[in-house]
Write an enzyme that holds these catalytic residues in place. Structure first.
Site, PDB file in Angstrom:
ATOM      1  N   GLY A 266      15.888  -0.628  16.233  1.00 27.99           N
ATOM      2  CA  GLY A 266      15.663  -0.073  14.992  1.00 27.99           C
ATOM      3  C   GLY A 266      15.015   1.153  14.787  1.00 27.99           C
ATOM      4  O   GLY A 266      14.571   1.848  15.895  1.00 27.99           O
TER       5      GLY A 266
ATOM      6  N   GLY B 131      11.183   0.557  16.004  1.00 22.65           N
ATOM      7  CA  GLY B 131      10.998   0.087  17.739  1.00 22.65           C
ATOM      8  C   GLY B 131      11.578   1.342  18.568  1.00 22.65           C
ATOM      9  O   GLY B 131      11.138   1.140  19.448  1.00 22.65           O
TER      10      GLY B 131
ATOM     11  N   SER C  76       3.992  -3.440   5.736  1.00 22.07           N
ATOM     12  CA  SER C  76       4.391  -2.620   4.985  1.00 22.07           C
ATOM     13  C   SER C  76       3.726  -2.140   3.846  1.00 22.07           C
ATOM     14  O   SER C  76       2.718  -3.157   3.340  1.00 22.07           O
ATOM     15  CB  SER C  76       5.982  -2.844   4.282  1.00 22.07           C
ATOM     16  OG  SER C  76       6.519  -2.219   3.300  1.00 22.07           O
ATOM     17  N   SER C  77       3.637  -1.221   3.219  1.00 19.21           N
ATOM     18  CA  SER C  77       2.536  -0.678   2.189  1.00 19.21           C
ATOM     19  C   SER C  77       3.028  -1.485   0.730  1.00 19.21           C
ATOM     20  O   SER C  77       2.318  -1.681  -0.081  1.00 19.21           O
ATOM     21  CB  SER C  77       2.795   0.683   1.864  1.00 19.21           C
ATOM     22  OG  SER C  77       3.858   1.044   1.415  1.00 19.21           O
ATOM     23  N   CYS C  78       4.284  -2.188   0.833  1.00 19.33           N
ATOM     24  CA  CYS C  78       4.727  -2.794  -0.366  1.00 19.33           C
ATOM     25  C   CYS C  78       3.904  -4.295  -0.426  1.00 19.33           C
ATOM     26  O   CYS C  78       4.215  -4.987  -1.505  1.00 19.33           O
ATOM     27  CB  CYS C  78       6.124  -3.119  -0.270  1.00 19.33           C
ATOM     28  SG  CYS C  78       6.542  -4.338   0.769  1.00 19.33           S
TER      29      CYS C  78
ATOM     30  N   TYR D  95      10.342  -9.699   0.121  1.00 19.12           N
ATOM     31  CA  TYR D  95       9.631  -9.021   1.661  1.00 19.12           C
ATOM     32  C   TYR D  95       8.504  -8.752   1.741  1.00 19.12           C
ATOM     33  O   TYR D  95       7.744  -8.765   2.757  1.00 19.12           O
ATOM     34  CB  TYR D  95      10.463  -7.465   1.430  1.00 19.12           C
ATOM     35  CG  TYR D  95      10.242  -6.732   2.756  1.00 19.12           C
ATOM     36  CD1 TYR D  95      10.983  -7.010   3.850  1.00 19.12           C
ATOM     37  CD2 TYR D  95       9.291  -5.742   2.711  1.00 19.12           C
ATOM     38  CE1 TYR D  95      10.325  -6.021   5.207  1.00 19.12           C
ATOM     39  CE2 TYR D  95       9.121  -4.844   3.656  1.00 19.12           C
ATOM     40  CZ  TYR D  95       9.619  -5.204   4.933  1.00 19.12           C
ATOM     41  OH  TYR D  95       9.302  -4.316   6.063  1.00 19.12           O
TER      42      TYR D  95
ATOM     43  N   LYS E 222       5.730 -10.277   4.602  1.00 19.47           N
ATOM     44  CA  LYS E 222       4.928  -9.435   5.342  1.00 19.47           C
ATOM     45  C   LYS E 222       3.363  -9.789   5.196  1.00 19.47           C
ATOM     46  O   LYS E 222       2.399  -9.723   6.090  1.00 19.47           O
ATOM     47  CB  LYS E 222       4.972  -8.095   4.899  1.00 19.47           C
ATOM     48  CG  LYS E 222       6.506  -7.427   5.534  1.00 19.47           C
ATOM     49  CD  LYS E 222       6.366  -7.406   6.935  1.00 19.47           C
ATOM     50  CE  LYS E 222       7.610  -6.783   7.620  1.00 19.47           C
ATOM     51  NZ  LYS E 222       7.513  -6.693   9.094  1.00 19.47           N
TER      52      LYS E 222
ATOM     53  N   PRO F  71       2.316   0.690   7.767  1.00 22.63           N
ATOM     54  CA  PRO F  71       2.802   1.762   7.471  1.00 22.63           C
ATOM     55  C   PRO F  71       3.082   2.107   6.150  1.00 22.63           C
ATOM     56  O   PRO F  71       3.531   1.421   5.400  1.00 22.63           O
ATOM     57  CB  PRO F  71       4.049   2.008   8.414  1.00 22.63           C
ATOM     58  CG  PRO F  71       4.236   0.508   8.860  1.00 22.63           C
ATOM     59  CD  PRO F  71       3.148  -0.312   8.452  1.00 22.63           C
TER      60      PRO F  71
ATOM     61  N   ASN G  36       5.638   4.686   3.615  1.00 20.43           N
ATOM     62  CA  ASN G  36       7.150   4.952   3.484  1.00 20.43           C
ATOM     63  C   ASN G  36       7.636   5.506   4.647  1.00 20.43           C
ATOM     64  O   ASN G  36       6.924   6.702   4.965  1.00 20.43           O
ATOM     65  CB  ASN G  36       7.652   5.479   2.369  1.00 20.43           C
ATOM     66  CG  ASN G  36       7.277   4.667   1.062  1.00 20.43           C
ATOM     67  OD1 ASN G  36       8.144   3.677   0.816  1.00 20.43           O
ATOM     68  ND2 ASN G  36       6.396   4.955   0.287  1.00 20.43           N
ATOM     69  N   LEU G  37       8.664   5.206   5.426  1.00 25.48           N
ATOM     70  CA  LEU G  37       8.961   5.739   6.596  1.00 25.48           C
ATOM     71  C   LEU G  37      10.218   6.499   6.701  1.00 25.48           C
ATOM     72  O   LEU G  37      10.932   5.907   5.947  1.00 25.48           O
ATOM     73  CB  LEU G  37       8.890   4.671   7.670  1.00 25.48           C
ATOM     74  CG  LEU G  37       7.540   4.230   8.215  1.00 25.48           C
ATOM     75  CD1 LEU G  37       7.977   2.939   9.368  1.00 25.48           C
ATOM     76  CD2 LEU G  37       6.661   4.812   8.870  1.00 25.48           C
TER      77      LEU G  37
ATOM     78  N   HIS H  13      16.533   3.211   2.172  1.00 24.87           N
ATOM     79  CA  HIS H  13      15.371   3.555   1.344  1.00 24.87           C
ATOM     80  C   HIS H  13      15.865   4.799   0.630  1.00 24.87           C
ATOM     81  O   HIS H  13      16.824   5.559   1.030  1.00 24.87           O
ATOM     82  CB  HIS H  13      14.249   3.680   2.303  1.00 24.87           C
ATOM     83  CG  HIS H  13      13.776   2.433   2.837  1.00 24.87           C
ATOM     84  ND1 HIS H  13      13.747   1.894   4.000  1.00 24.87           N
ATOM     85  CD2 HIS H  13      12.702   1.305   2.089  1.00 24.87           C
ATOM     86  CE1 HIS H  13      13.395   0.629   3.852  1.00 24.87           C
ATOM     87  NE2 HIS H  13      12.907   0.589   2.998  1.00 24.87           N
TER      88      HIS H  13
END
Length: 309
Positions: free
Chosen positions: A14, A17, A108-110, A137, A141, A164, A166-167, A180
């Site tokens: 991914g 990763g 995730s920040s969400c 989701y 997490k 993290p 948003n990536l 995204h």
């Protein structure tokens, strides 16, 4: 970690990763490995436990997850909660059972409440309601963070969590149904340029603010934390600055070279109004990002042109 430590990167194919693998190898780590989903189904406990017993990794980066944007999260919530709960539960428990030295779980920040005080500190977790469009989701997490916390507490495992922002980056998902916002916009502007379209449609008002971190910077932060952090509290990873989605769209428009107009579709959701992480904890440990947004998007667009055409 020693340079010859056996390091398993879950989700090595991914975006996240693969960036972790690149960063580890660039730093001279020589025994880094992963398994594809065809080789190892991380949602199946018996397969995961058998894998850990036979391979015996010393360090684990848990970057495997089912991920997607607003549309995907809103359309397939059962898949998002089930797959992510199973993946993290199986890997964390197998890591405990086989006595690995250290594990880093990526969230995730969400995970943070929709209407959260900004910037978002780590201890704001579980202080309010989540954004409905990615609630499934986020709950998965949050469960991963709690697993890490309680395995530390009960079993004294050296397990840590990182959250993290948003990536974006190389190996991102550019599928318009599941991606995204940043890769989706990049693809939209590129295809509009090729077809000489007069406009590109932007979901919502363009007013929500988002923070964006280049994935290779995230990978560097993960390895930094694996070597320098061992505490109960999860750690935010970000840049400490955010940008309106409308402004992001204009940056991408300029980088791609699209000359048409941006039109807002006000029937589409905005999502969370703002998500800016407080990164002071990570900064106090001695790490900060290095890739600014325009430079990062330019790198991704160059890669996209080479890999998708």
């Amino acid at each position: 970690m020693d340079k010859n430590s056996k390091i398993y990167v879950a989700g090595h194919n991914g975006m996240v990763g693969s960036a972790i693998v690149r960063n580890l190898e660039s730093k001279g780590y020589t025994n880094v490995f992963g398994k594809s989903s065809k080789e190892l189904d991380l949602t199946r406990q018996i397969e995961v436990e058998s894998f850990f017993e036979s391979e015996k990794p010393e360090y684990v980066f848990l970057a495997a997850a089912k991920v997607g944007g607003i549309h995907a999260n809103n359309t397939y919530p059962a898949e998002f909660i089930y797959n992510n709960l199973m993946i993290e539960s199986n890997i964390i428990h197998a890591s405990y059972k086989t006595g690995i030295k250290k594990l880093l779980f990526l969230g995730s920040s969400c995970i943070y409440p929709k209407h959260c005080e900004q910037p978002i500190k780590e201890d704001f977790l579980l202080t309010g309601l989540l954004e409905p469009t990615n609630e499934a989701y986020a709950i998965a997490k949050i469960a991963g963070i709690e697993l890490i916390k309680f395995y530390r507490k009960q079993y004294n495992c050296d397990f840590i969590s990182a959250m993290p922002t948003n990536l974006y980056g190389i190996n991102d998902n550019f599928d318009l149904d599941t991606s995204h916002v940043l890769p989706a916009l990049l693809r939209k502007f590129h295809e509009a340029k090729l077809s000489n379209s007069k406009e590109v449609v932007l979901w919502g008002t363009g007013k929500p603010k988002r923070e964006f971190l280049y994935v290779d910077d995230l990978a560097d932060a993960c390895i930094f934390l694996m070597n320098n952090y061992s505490e109960m509290m999860h750690v935010n990873i970000g840049v400490g600055e955010d940008i309106e989605i409308g402004e992001l769209a204009n940056i991408i428009k300029r980088i791609v070279g699209f000359e048409g107009e941006i039109v807002n579709d006000l029937d589409k959701p905005d999502g969370t109004p703002r998500k800016l992480l407080d990164v002071n904890l990570l900064g106090s440990k001695g790490w900060t990002y290095t890739t600014n947004l325009e430079a990062g998007i330019s790198k991704v667009y160059d890669w996209y042109l080479k890999s998708h055409l």
